[in-house]
Design a protein around this motif. Structure first.
Motif, short mmCIF file in Angstrom:
data_model
loop_
_atom_site.label_atom_id
_atom_site.label_comp_id
_atom_site.label_asym_id
_atom_site.label_seq_id
_atom_site.Cartn_x
_atom_site.Cartn_y
_atom_site.Cartn_z
N LEU A 1 0.83 -1.21 0.00
CA LEU A 1 0.00 0.00 0.00
C LEU A 1 0.86 1.26 0.00
N ILE A 2 1.84 1.31 0.89
CA ILE A 2 2.69 2.50 0.98
C ILE A 2 3.59 2.63 -0.25
N LEU A 3 4.02 1.49 -0.82
CA LEU A 3 4.82 1.53 -2.05
C LEU A 3 4.02 2.14 -3.19
N ILE A 4 2.77 1.74 -3.32
CA ILE A 4 1.91 2.30 -4.38
C ILE A 4 1.71 3.80 -4.17
N LEU A 5 1.46 4.19 -2.92
CA LEU A 5 1.28 5.61 -2.62
C LEU A 5 2.55 6.40 -2.90
N THR B 1 -6.51 24.89 1.51
CA THR B 1 -6.67 23.47 1.85
C THR B 1 -5.33 22.84 2.21
N VAL B 2 -4.30 23.12 1.40
CA VAL B 2 -2.96 22.60 1.66
C VAL B 2 -2.43 23.13 2.99
N ILE B 3 -2.63 24.42 3.24
CA ILE B 3 -2.16 25.04 4.48
C ILE B 3 -2.81 24.37 5.69
N SER B 4 -4.13 24.14 5.61
CA SER B 4 -4.86 23.53 6.73
C SER B 4 -4.33 22.14 7.05
N ILE B 5 -4.11 21.33 6.02
CA ILE B 5 -3.60 19.97 6.22
C ILE B 5 -2.18 20.00 6.77
N PHE B 6 -1.34 20.85 6.19
CA PHE B 6 0.07 20.88 6.56
C PHE B 6 0.27 21.37 7.99
N TYR B 7 -0.29 22.53 8.29
CA TYR B 7 -0.07 23.11 9.62
C TYR B 7 -0.82 22.37 10.71
N ALA C 1 3.36 11.40 23.05
CA ALA C 1 2.63 10.17 22.73
C ALA C 1 3.22 9.64 21.43
N LEU C 2 4.26 8.81 21.55
CA LEU C 2 5.03 8.42 20.36
C LEU C 2 4.20 7.60 19.37
N ASN C 3 3.27 6.78 19.86
CA ASN C 3 2.43 6.02 18.94
C ASN C 3 1.56 6.95 18.10
N MET C 4 1.01 7.98 18.73
CA MET C 4 0.22 8.95 17.98
C MET C 4 1.12 9.75 17.05
N ASP C 5 2.33 10.08 17.51
CA ASP C 5 3.29 10.79 16.66
C ASP C 5 3.58 10.01 15.38
N LYS C 6 3.68 8.70 15.51
CA LYS C 6 3.97 7.87 14.32
C LYS C 6 2.84 7.97 13.30
N VAL C 7 1.61 7.97 13.78
CA VAL C 7 0.46 8.06 12.87
C VAL C 7 0.45 9.41 12.17
N ALA D 1 3.03 11.41 11.75
CA ALA D 1 4.20 11.46 10.86
C ALA D 1 3.94 10.69 9.57
N LEU D 2 3.27 9.55 9.68
CA LEU D 2 2.91 8.78 8.49
C LEU D 2 2.01 9.59 7.58
N PHE D 3 1.10 10.36 8.19
CA PHE D 3 0.16 11.18 7.42
C PHE D 3 0.90 12.23 6.60
N TYR D 4 1.81 12.98 7.24
CA TYR D 4 2.43 14.09 6.50
C TYR D 4 3.69 13.68 5.75
N THR D 5 4.15 12.44 5.89
CA THR D 5 5.28 11.99 5.05
C THR D 5 4.82 11.17 3.85
#
Length: 310
Positions: free
Chosen positions: A28-32, A244-250, A266-272, A274-278
């Protein structure tokens, strides 16, 4: 300290799941990731080849697409390797290098989004002087400043982090090297280092965010003075994609980095997040800019027409 073993590499915990689910996440992540790279490279190519897109807004969009391409490439391949490799390790040098580019490119994006909001401000609030203010030369200068700020602003935090001593456990509860999980693995917590790093990140984010808000406050004030409803709608439509981009990014960035250094991460939440914005944000941004943009759609149709002829 003399009896402790110094850490020379970290084990990235990533997303520990069942083996079958690891394969699903990998695919999934490879395709994305592939879609993200292709989308952003397509926008860059269109802006370079189509002379009608050699305008300030598209110069900044192509720079943003280039940032997104490098940004996701800095983290995603290593994360993908973690899904299939037996050892999910990263050396200290690789970790600090990844962190430097990760934070620097994020800072470049902050600066670019701020400059893009200024471009919209000039276009709507000073339309008669737009051509003389936002020349291609000025756009090149502003884009260069954004890149310079991004890669220079992070030098001090990275230097301070590189001076920390790591010992004991080397298992990092993340899929990338980031500040919070690194601070959690130090032998002794350095309040000065953590405070300085978070001050640098918070200052840059808040300055860029406030300048953007200031630009859009003036934009909204100007638009509301337009007498016709259709004129107001047309003016608002030119800002919708950028907002829209600004709202998502910031939204994700402020949650991650605008917090006191002694806040319990909360490192587990941080991972989620981080996954979203990377992964997700670099994929979505070119779609947001392209789907509602007639000039980009026309350029795509023109390019496809050429390919059919060839």
């Amino acid at each position: 300290m003399d009896n402790l073993t110094l850490v020379t590499e970290f084990v990235l915990l990533g997303f520990p799941t069942q083996p079958n689910l690891q394969i699903v996440l990998f695919l999934l992540i490879l395709i994305l990731y592939i879609a993200t790279v292709l989308e952003n490279l397509a926008i860059i190519t269109l802006v370079v080849l189509d002379r009608q897109l050699h305008r300030p807004m598209y110069i900044f969009i192509s720079n943003l697409s280039f940032v997104e391409t490098i940004f996701t490439t800095t983290t995603t391949p290593k994360m993908l390797l973690g899904f299939v490799a037996d050892r999910r390790t990263i050396s200290l040098a690789q970790c600090f290098t990844q962190l430097y580019f990760f934070l620097s490119l994020g800072t470049v994006e902050c600066a670019l989004l701020t400059v893009m909001s200024y471009d919209r401000y000039v276009a709507i609030c000073n339309p008669l002087h737009y051509g003389t203010i936002m020349t291609n030369k000025m756009c090149t200068i502003l884009a260069t400043i954004c890149w310079a700020i991004g890669f220079l602003w992070i030098v001090m935090p990275i230097y301070l982090i590189s001076q920390l001593v790591f010992c004991g456990t080397n298992v990092m509860n993340h899929f990338i090297c980031d500040m919070s999980p690194l601070f959690a693995l130090t032998c002794t917590r350095s309040f000065i280092t953590e405070c300085t790093c978070y001050t640098f990140s918070t200052t840059m984010i808040l300055i860029a965010f406030l300048l953007t808000i200031l630009s859009y406050t003036s934009i909204v004030t100007t638009i509301m003075k337009i007498p016709s409803t259709s004129g107001r709608q047309k003016s608002f439509s030119t800002c919708t994609s950028h907002l829209t981009v600004i709202s998502i990014f910031y939204g994700s960035l402020i949650f991650m980095y605008v917090r006191p250094p002694n806040a319990k991460a909360a490192l587990n939440m941080d991972k989620v997040i981080a996954l979203f914005y990377t992964v997700i944000t670099p994929l979505v941004n070119p779609l947001i800019y392209s789907l509602r943009n007639k000039d980009v759609a026309r350029a795509v149709q023109k390019a496809m027409g050429r390919n059919r002829i060839l």
